[in-house]
Design a protein around this motif. Structure first.
Motif, mmCIF file in Angstrom:
data_model
loop_
_atom_site.group_PDB
_atom_site.id
_atom_site.type_symbol
_atom_site.label_atom_id
_atom_site.label_comp_id
_atom_site.label_asym_id
_atom_site.label_seq_id
_atom_site.Cartn_x
_atom_site.Cartn_y
_atom_site.Cartn_z
ATOM 1 N N GLY A 131 69.699 56.018 10.917
ATOM 2 C CA GLY A 131 70.390 54.862 10.362
ATOM 3 C C GLY A 131 71.900 54.923 10.527
ATOM 4 O O GLY A 131 72.631 54.253 9.808
ATOM 5 N N LEU A 143 61.694 53.322 2.557
ATOM 6 C CA LEU A 143 63.128 53.130 2.725
ATOM 7 C C LEU A 143 63.524 52.989 4.189
ATOM 8 O O LEU A 143 64.397 52.197 4.528
ATOM 9 C CB LEU A 143 63.890 54.291 2.073
ATOM 10 C CG LEU A 143 63.786 54.345 0.548
ATOM 11 C CD1 LEU A 143 64.405 55.634 0.017
ATOM 12 C CD2 LEU A 143 64.443 53.129 -0.079
ATOM 13 N N ARG A 144 62.872 53.717 5.080
ATOM 14 C CA ARG A 144 63.164 53.591 6.514
ATOM 15 C C ARG A 144 62.768 52.215 7.027
ATOM 16 O O ARG A 144 63.466 51.615 7.834
ATOM 17 C CB ARG A 144 62.450 54.674 7.300
ATOM 18 C CG ARG A 144 63.081 56.028 7.127
ATOM 19 C CD ARG A 144 62.356 57.098 7.936
ATOM 20 N NE ARG A 144 62.847 58.391 7.611
ATOM 21 C CZ ARG A 144 63.972 58.918 8.126
ATOM 22 N NH1 ARG A 144 64.678 58.231 8.987
ATOM 23 N NH2 ARG A 144 64.364 60.114 7.780
ATOM 24 N N GLU A 172 62.688 49.475 5.278
ATOM 25 C CA GLU A 172 63.543 48.480 4.654
ATOM 26 C C GLU A 172 64.959 48.465 5.231
ATOM 27 O O GLU A 172 65.708 47.551 4.975
ATOM 28 C CB GLU A 172 63.623 48.703 3.137
ATOM 29 C CG GLU A 172 62.334 48.392 2.422
ATOM 30 C CD GLU A 172 61.978 46.919 2.541
ATOM 31 O OE1 GLU A 172 62.807 46.062 2.225
ATOM 32 O OE2 GLU A 172 60.831 46.644 2.960
ATOM 33 N N ARG A 173 65.314 49.506 5.962
ATOM 34 C CA ARG A 173 66.667 49.622 6.518
ATOM 35 C C ARG A 173 66.950 48.542 7.496
ATOM 36 O O ARG A 173 66.483 47.929 8.214
ATOM 37 C CB ARG A 173 66.836 50.990 7.172
ATOM 38 C CG ARG A 173 68.258 51.351 7.330
ATOM 39 C CD ARG A 173 68.567 52.716 7.827
ATOM 40 N NE ARG A 173 67.643 53.774 7.616
ATOM 41 C CZ ARG A 173 67.180 54.537 8.623
ATOM 42 N NH1 ARG A 173 67.506 54.310 9.846
ATOM 43 N NH2 ARG A 173 66.374 55.528 8.369
#
Length: 148
Positions: free
Chosen positions: A65, A144-145, A147-148
């Motif tokens: 990210g 979370l990955r 949603e990035r």
């Protein structure tokens, strides 16, 4: 993400506990394993490259990210510290792959031993719960990955 206005206190505590543990684990680990001091970004990139040898800088940036400029800065630091190597493709010199050095592998092995000992000491008879914790944390990480 949930649209609820009322936070679940158990889930809030879980998130807070993850952050507290990560901070404490990192500070104990670097000292215990005798590693060179790394920035948070450098540590993230080093972990990714170690788990994905031969990856490209673009793949590392996407997976972590990071903006390309931030990844480049981290790679310069890791290269200067003798922890990451860049390899040019023999058939296309524009293509670069990344790998950790032997020195990094030794440091990571020491770090893993330190982490294992800390976890064993902290969990004691509850160490069997680690599999469930890894599963839960993996679900959170995957979410979370995405949603990035």
């Amino acid at each position: 993400m949930s649209d609820t206005n009322t936070p679940d206190p158990v889930l809030v505590e879980l998130a807070d506990a993850i952050l507290r543990v990560a901070r404490e684990l990192e500070s104990h680990s670097v000292t215990g394993a005798g590693l060179k001091t790394l920035t948070g970004t450098e540590a993230t990139v080093l972990r990714w490259v170690h788990r994905n040898p031969g990856c490209s800088p673009s793949a590392a940036a996407e997976a972590t990210g990071l903006q390309r400029s931030n990844l480049s800065t981290a790679l310069r630091g890791l290269t200067a510290k003798g922890l990451v190597e860049r390899h040019r493709d023999a058939t296309d010199s524009r293509q670069v792959s990344l790998d950790v050095t032997d020195s990094a592998r030794e440091g990571i092995a020491a770090l893993n031993a330190t982490w294992s000992q800390i976890m064993a000491d902290a969990l004691g008879a509850q160490s069997g719960q680690a599999v469930a914790a890894v599963t839960v944390l993996g679900l959170i990480d995957d979410y979370l990955r995405r949603e990035r």
